[in-house]
Design a protein around this motif. Structure first.
Motif, PDB file in Angstrom:
ATOM      1  N   GLY A   1      30.717  80.023 -22.571  1.00 44.45           N
ATOM      2  CA  GLY A   1      32.107  80.165 -22.989  1.00 44.45           C
ATOM      3  C   GLY A   1      33.058  79.550 -21.982  1.00 44.45           C
ATOM      4  O   GLY A   1      34.022  78.862 -22.351  1.00 44.45           O
ATOM      5  N   TRP A   2      32.770  79.768 -20.700  1.00 45.21           N
ATOM      6  CA  TRP A   2      33.581  79.149 -19.644  1.00 45.21           C
ATOM      7  C   TRP A   2      33.446  77.625 -19.688  1.00 45.21           C
ATOM      8  O   TRP A   2      34.438  76.901 -19.567  1.00 45.21           O
ATOM      9  CB  TRP A   2      33.133  79.685 -18.289  1.00 45.21           C
ATOM     10  N   GLY A   3      32.220  77.131 -19.880  1.00 48.83           N
ATOM     11  CA  GLY A   3      32.005  75.690 -19.943  1.00 48.83           C
ATOM     12  C   GLY A   3      32.700  75.048 -21.126  1.00 48.83           C
ATOM     13  O   GLY A   3      33.314  73.976 -21.007  1.00 48.83           O
ATOM     14  N   VAL A   4      32.639  75.700 -22.275  1.00 52.42           N
ATOM     15  CA  VAL A   4      33.312  75.185 -23.472  1.00 52.42           C
ATOM     16  C   VAL A   4      34.816  75.163 -23.258  1.00 52.42           C
ATOM     17  O   VAL A   4      35.509  74.224 -23.667  1.00 52.42           O
ATOM     18  CB  VAL A   4      32.945  76.038 -24.705  1.00 52.42           C
TER      19      VAL A   4
ATOM     20  N   TRP B   1      31.718  74.213 -31.684  1.00 54.79           N
ATOM     21  CA  TRP B   1      30.313  73.883 -31.891  1.00 54.79           C
ATOM     22  C   TRP B   1      29.961  72.492 -31.352  1.00 54.79           C
ATOM     23  O   TRP B   1      28.854  72.284 -30.872  1.00 54.79           O
ATOM     24  CB  TRP B   1      29.933  74.024 -33.354  1.00 54.79           C
ATOM     25  N   THR B   2      30.919  71.572 -31.413  1.00 51.34           N
ATOM     26  CA  THR B   2      30.669  70.242 -30.844  1.00 51.34           C
ATOM     27  C   THR B   2      30.600  70.320 -29.325  1.00 51.34           C
ATOM     28  O   THR B   2      29.745  69.688 -28.687  1.00 51.34           O
ATOM     29  CB  THR B   2      31.763  69.253 -31.271  1.00 51.34           C
ATOM     30  N   ARG B   3      31.486  71.099 -28.730  1.00 56.00           N
ATOM     31  CA  ARG B   3      31.472  71.249 -27.279  1.00 56.00           C
ATOM     32  C   ARG B   3      30.213  71.982 -26.813  1.00 56.00           C
ATOM     33  O   ARG B   3      29.670  71.693 -25.735  1.00 56.00           O
ATOM     34  CB  ARG B   3      32.746  71.973 -26.818  1.00 56.00           C
ATOM     35  N   MET B   4      29.725  72.926 -27.621  1.00 55.91           N
ATOM     36  CA  MET B   4      28.446  73.567 -27.303  1.00 55.91           C
ATOM     37  C   MET B   4      27.322  72.539 -27.280  1.00 55.91           C
ATOM     38  O   MET B   4      26.466  72.543 -26.385  1.00 55.91           O
ATOM     39  CB  MET B   4      28.135  74.647 -28.345  1.00 55.91           C
ATOM     40  N   ALA B   5      27.324  71.645 -28.272  1.00 49.56           N
ATOM     41  CA  ALA B   5      26.291  70.605 -28.335  1.00 49.56           C
ATOM     42  C   ALA B   5      26.396  69.655 -27.143  1.00 49.56           C
ATOM     43  O   ALA B   5      25.371  69.209 -26.600  1.00 49.56           O
ATOM     44  CB  ALA B   5      26.409  69.839 -29.651  1.00 49.56           C
ATOM     45  N   LEU B   6      27.614  69.348 -26.721  1.00 51.02           N
ATOM     46  CA  LEU B   6      27.796  68.463 -25.569  1.00 51.02           C
ATOM     47  C   LEU B   6      27.265  69.108 -24.284  1.00 51.02           C
ATOM     48  O   LEU B   6      26.651  68.437 -23.444  1.00 51.02           O
ATOM     49  CB  LEU B   6      29.271  68.097 -25.408  1.00 51.02           C
ATOM     50  N   LEU B   7      27.483  70.404 -24.142  1.00 50.08           N
ATOM     51  CA  LEU B   7      26.904  71.102 -22.993  1.00 50.08           C
ATOM     52  C   LEU B   7      25.384  71.087 -23.064  1.00 50.08           C
ATOM     53  O   LEU B   7      24.703  70.930 -22.041  1.00 50.08           O
ATOM     54  CB  LEU B   7      27.424  72.541 -22.929  1.00 50.08           C
TER      55      LEU B   7
ATOM     56  N   ILE C   1      26.263  81.610 -33.515  1.00 47.21           N
ATOM     57  CA  ILE C   1      26.535  81.740 -32.083  1.00 47.21           C
ATOM     58  C   ILE C   1      27.972  81.338 -31.768  1.00 47.21           C
ATOM     59  O   ILE C   1      28.654  81.988 -30.971  1.00 47.21           O
ATOM     60  CB  ILE C   1      25.542  80.888 -31.277  1.00 47.21           C
ATOM     61  N   ALA C   2      28.433  80.255 -32.410  1.00 48.85           N
ATOM     62  CA  ALA C   2      29.793  79.765 -32.154  1.00 48.85           C
ATOM     63  C   ALA C   2      30.846  80.804 -32.508  1.00 48.85           C
ATOM     64  O   ALA C   2      31.882  80.903 -31.840  1.00 48.85           O
ATOM     65  CB  ALA C   2      30.034  78.476 -32.933  1.00 48.85           C
TER      66      ALA C   2
ATOM     67  N   ILE D   1      22.437  69.690 -30.724  1.00 51.39           N
ATOM     68  CA  ILE D   1      23.025  70.645 -31.658  1.00 51.39           C
ATOM     69  C   ILE D   1      23.564  71.841 -30.877  1.00 51.39           C
ATOM     70  O   ILE D   1      23.478  71.900 -29.652  1.00 51.39           O
ATOM     71  CB  ILE D   1      22.018  71.090 -32.742  1.00 51.39           C
ATOM     72  N   SER D   2      24.098  72.819 -31.596  1.00 52.16           N
ATOM     73  CA  SER D   2      24.774  73.945 -30.953  1.00 52.16           C
ATOM     74  C   SER D   2      23.869  75.162 -30.783  1.00 52.16           C
ATOM     75  O   SER D   2      24.350  76.292 -30.719  1.00 52.16           O
ATOM     76  CB  SER D   2      26.015  74.331 -31.766  1.00 52.16           C
ATOM     77  N   GLU D   3      22.564  74.961 -30.717  1.00 51.21           N
ATOM     78  CA  GLU D   3      21.624  76.053 -30.448  1.00 51.21           C
ATOM     79  C   GLU D   3      21.858  76.605 -29.037  1.00 51.21           C
ATOM     80  O   GLU D   3      22.523  75.986 -28.210  1.00 51.21           O
ATOM     81  CB  GLU D   3      20.191  75.553 -30.588  1.00 51.21           C
ATOM     82  N   ASP D   4      21.235  77.746 -28.742  1.00 48.41           N
ATOM     83  CA  ASP D   4      21.520  78.423 -27.468  1.00 48.41           C
ATOM     84  C   ASP D   4      20.381  78.366 -26.455  1.00 48.41           C
ATOM     85  O   ASP D   4      20.460  79.010 -25.406  1.00 48.41           O
ATOM     86  CB  ASP D   4      21.885  79.882 -27.725  1.00 48.41           C
ATOM     87  N   ILE D   5      19.333  77.594 -26.704  1.00 46.98           N
ATOM     88  CA  ILE D   5      18.150  77.643 -25.843  1.00 46.98           C
ATOM     89  C   ILE D   5      18.216  76.676 -24.667  1.00 46.98           C
ATOM     90  O   ILE D   5      17.576  76.885 -23.631  1.00 46.98           O
ATOM     91  CB  ILE D   5      16.875  77.363 -26.682  1.00 46.98           C
ATOM     92  N   MET D   6      18.997  75.582 -24.769  1.00 44.66           N
ATOM     93  CA  MET D   6      18.907  74.523 -23.770  1.00 44.66           C
ATOM     94  C   MET D   6      19.336  74.930 -22.355  1.00 44.66           C
ATOM     95  O   MET D   6      18.696  74.516 -21.376  1.00 44.66           O
ATOM     96  CB  MET D   6      19.678  73.294 -24.217  1.00 44.66           C
ATOM     97  N   PRO D   7      20.400  75.715 -22.166  1.00 42.23           N
ATOM     98  CA  PRO D   7      20.714  76.126 -20.785  1.00 42.23           C
ATOM     99  C   PRO D   7      19.552  76.869 -20.138  1.00 42.23           C
ATOM    100  O   PRO D   7      19.208  76.609 -18.981  1.00 42.23           O
ATOM    101  CB  PRO D   7      21.939  77.027 -20.962  1.00 42.23           C
TER     102      PRO D   7
END
Length: 217
Positions: free
Chosen positions: A81-84, A96-102, A53-54, A147-153
């Motif tokens: 992408g905007w949030g990262v 990937w770290t910023r994805m995990a932080l979001l 995904i990253a 983690i940097s998965e895409d399901i949480m949002p």
């Protein structure tokens, strides 16, 4: 009779301070999850899907003209992408770290919504907090929040939709019902799989809405 239950079925059993508690749950959970992101320093626990995904998300972060739109995740890539991009790489690390932080933020948001959901269902505060603590440490929820998965949002929006639907039923609020439907649509525009999970339940619950609210919950 559970705390705050009203025999008339009108209104919600929320009490002064519940919104503040929910905000505290959101902020504290998000901070703990974010701390775990840096402590673990591994955004691919249990799955390497985040790495894939990253690679695609980088095109959106950099504003590349060859970035792709995936209809299964229509909103995920442009919004995340905007949030990262808002998170400075020199401070928060690679994509990937910023994805995990979001994901940490969205995990906290889901838990805050869960608390309100439980309180609207007339559970006492200790029971609502017990649900939050249990959900906080559940395996997949915990891992997907760090983690940097895409399901949480999408999951956070789904939890918000469930919360709003509960408010709509208990308070007989058309506004809350509309907001619930809107956030539900947004959730599966972030991740299409959530459409299959909750749509049948929502349809059945909406069909039963002619009953007094206390009978629905």
């Amino acid at each position: 009779m559970p705390e705050g239950h009203e025999g008339s079925g009108s209104g919600t059993p929320l009490r002064p301070g519940d919104i503040g508690v929910a905000l505290a749950v959101f902020l504290l959970s998000a901070l703990v999850y974010a701390g775990l992101v840096f402590f673990m320093d591994n955004t691919n626990i249990n799955t390497r899907n985040g790495s894939h995904i990253a690679a695609h998300l980088r095109l959106w972060v950099e504003g590349r003209p060859d970035r792709e739109i995936f209809f299964a995740n229509l909103l995920y890539y442009p919004v995340v992408g905007w949030g990262v991009r808002l998170l400075d790489e020199t401070i928060f690390g690679p994509i990937w770290t910023r994805m995990a932080l979001l994901n940490s933020v969205f995990g906290g948001l889901a838990l805050g919504c869960l608390y309100i959901h439980a309180r609207v269902l007339s559970f006492p505060r200790w029971a609502a907090m017990s649900m939050v603590v249990f959900q906080f440490g559940c395996g997949f929820f915990l891992f997907d929040s760090i983690i940097s998965e895409d399901i949480m949002p999408a999951f956070a929006l789904l939890m918000m939709s469930v919360m709003l639907f509960t408010v709509a039923v208990r308070a007989d609020s058309f506004t809350a019902l509309v907001l619930s439907a809107a956030t539900f649509v947004l959730s599966w525009l972030f991740h299409w799989t959530l459409l299959c999970n909750l749509l049948p339940a929502f349809v059945l619950a909406f069909g039963a809405k002619t009953e007094p609210p206390e009978q629905l919950v």
